[in-house]
Design a protein around this motif. Structure first.
Motif, PDB file in Angstrom:
ATOM      1  N   GLN A   1      -4.411   1.994  -0.154  1.00  0.00           N
ATOM      2  CA  GLN A   1      -3.270   2.540  -0.737  1.00  0.00           C
ATOM      3  C   GLN A   1      -2.143   3.051  -0.168  1.00  0.00           C
ATOM      4  O   GLN A   1      -2.457   4.210   0.558  1.00  0.00           O
ATOM      5  CB  GLN A   1      -3.802   3.637  -2.429  1.00  0.00           C
ATOM      6  CG  GLN A   1      -4.464   3.276  -3.358  1.00  0.00           C
ATOM      7  CD  GLN A   1      -4.364   4.586  -4.361  1.00  0.00           C
ATOM      8  OE1 GLN A   1      -4.188   5.419  -4.137  1.00  0.00           O
ATOM      9  NE2 GLN A   1      -5.587   4.136  -5.322  1.00  0.00           N
ATOM     10  N   ILE A   2      -0.823   2.809   0.046  1.00  0.00           N
ATOM     11  CA  ILE A   2      -0.340   2.657   0.575  1.00  0.00           C
ATOM     12  C   ILE A   2       0.341   4.555   0.805  1.00  0.00           C
ATOM     13  O   ILE A   2       1.002   5.228   1.611  1.00  0.00           O
ATOM     14  CB  ILE A   2       1.218   1.858   0.966  1.00  0.00           C
ATOM     15  CG1 ILE A   2       0.973   0.545   0.845  1.00  0.00           C
ATOM     16  CG2 ILE A   2       2.218   2.562   1.486  1.00  0.00           C
ATOM     17  CD1 ILE A   2       1.962  -0.981   1.170  1.00  0.00           C
ATOM     18  N   SER A   3       0.705   4.994  -0.435  1.00  0.00           N
ATOM     19  CA  SER A   3       0.917   6.364  -0.662  1.00  0.00           C
ATOM     20  C   SER A   3       0.625   7.339   0.367  1.00  0.00           C
ATOM     21  O   SER A   3       0.681   8.348   0.125  1.00  0.00           O
ATOM     22  CB  SER A   3       0.997   6.945  -2.244  1.00  0.00           C
ATOM     23  OG  SER A   3      -0.806   6.681  -2.502  1.00  0.00           O
ATOM     24  N   PHE A   4      -0.973   7.138   0.749  1.00  0.00           N
ATOM     25  CA  PHE A   4      -1.654   8.186   1.339  1.00  0.00           C
ATOM     26  C   PHE A   4      -0.975   8.179   3.060  1.00  0.00           C
ATOM     27  O   PHE A   4      -1.508   9.961   3.909  1.00  0.00           O
ATOM     28  CB  PHE A   4      -2.993   7.934   1.282  1.00  0.00           C
ATOM     29  CG  PHE A   4      -3.901   8.693   0.148  1.00  0.00           C
ATOM     30  CD1 PHE A   4      -4.174   9.228   0.163  1.00  0.00           C
ATOM     31  CD2 PHE A   4      -4.161   7.262  -0.628  1.00  0.00           C
ATOM     32  CE1 PHE A   4      -4.860   9.348  -1.463  1.00  0.00           C
ATOM     33  CE2 PHE A   4      -4.637   7.359  -1.583  1.00  0.00           C
ATOM     34  CZ  PHE A   4      -5.567   9.115  -2.307  1.00  0.00           C
ATOM     35  N   GLY A   5      -0.612   7.251   3.161  1.00  0.00           N
ATOM     36  CA  GLY A   5       0.387   6.990   4.752  1.00  0.00           C
ATOM     37  C   GLY A   5       0.825   8.730   4.753  1.00  0.00           C
ATOM     38  O   GLY A   5       0.788   9.709   5.411  1.00  0.00           O
ATOM     39  N   ALA A   6       2.276   8.699   3.974  1.00  0.00           N
ATOM     40  CA  ALA A   6       3.008  10.085   3.737  1.00  0.00           C
ATOM     41  C   ALA A   6       2.171  11.462   3.884  1.00  0.00           C
ATOM     42  O   ALA A   6       2.093  11.997   4.351  1.00  0.00           O
ATOM     43  CB  ALA A   6       4.018   9.165   2.812  1.00  0.00           C
TER      44      ALA A   6
END
Length: 142
Positions: A1-6
């Motif tokens: 899930q890309i949202s974890f980067g931020a």
């Protein structure tokens, strides 16, 4: 899930700017990790169910997690709740996706190599992003 980067890059900054102490933010990180470890340990019965349903549930609850964190960044109780959701939004999601993708491939060895390659690429990109953010925030840390 890309949202974890931020999330990984800015959670501590976000919480401390909303009045949470750095010590409490550290406890929140630890609590989320403990919840994830517990999920990884006890998830086997859950993973016997429909994997696509589990993946959809985890994405939905992750959306709820980010929404609650946005609405109540200074609420300690809600922030602990959002950290407990990490067990689903990362721990269970990750396992369900890996098992689901593994079931799609007939050539299991190829999938294992592909998964290893993608994991290394993802971690390399995350490390590079962390370095760039840290270098921007503190130019003397290079």
């Amino acid at each position: 899930q890309i949202s974890f980067g931020a999330f990984y890059n800015f959670f501590t900054i976000y919480e401390t700017e909303h009045g949470m102490s750095l010590q409490m933010t550290s406890y929140l990180w630890s609590f989320g990790v403990i919840c994830e470890i517990l999920m990884l340990y006890f998830q086997a019965p859950l993973l016997k169910n429909n994997l696509l349903t589990i993946i959809k549930f985890c994405v939905t609850i992750t959306t709820l997690r980010w929404f609650l964190l946005y609405l109540y960044p200074d609420s300690l109780g809600i922030t602990f709740l959002t950290q407990s959701i990490h067990a689903f939004s990362f721990g269970l999601y990750h396992s369900a996706v890996i098992i689901y993708l593994y079931s799609l491939y007939e050539n299991k060895k190829f999938f294992q190599l592909l998964a290893l390659l993608l994991t290394n690429v993802a971690y390399s990109q995350q490390a590079d992003t962390n370095f760039q953010v840290n270098s921007t925030l503190n130019p003397t840390c290079e």
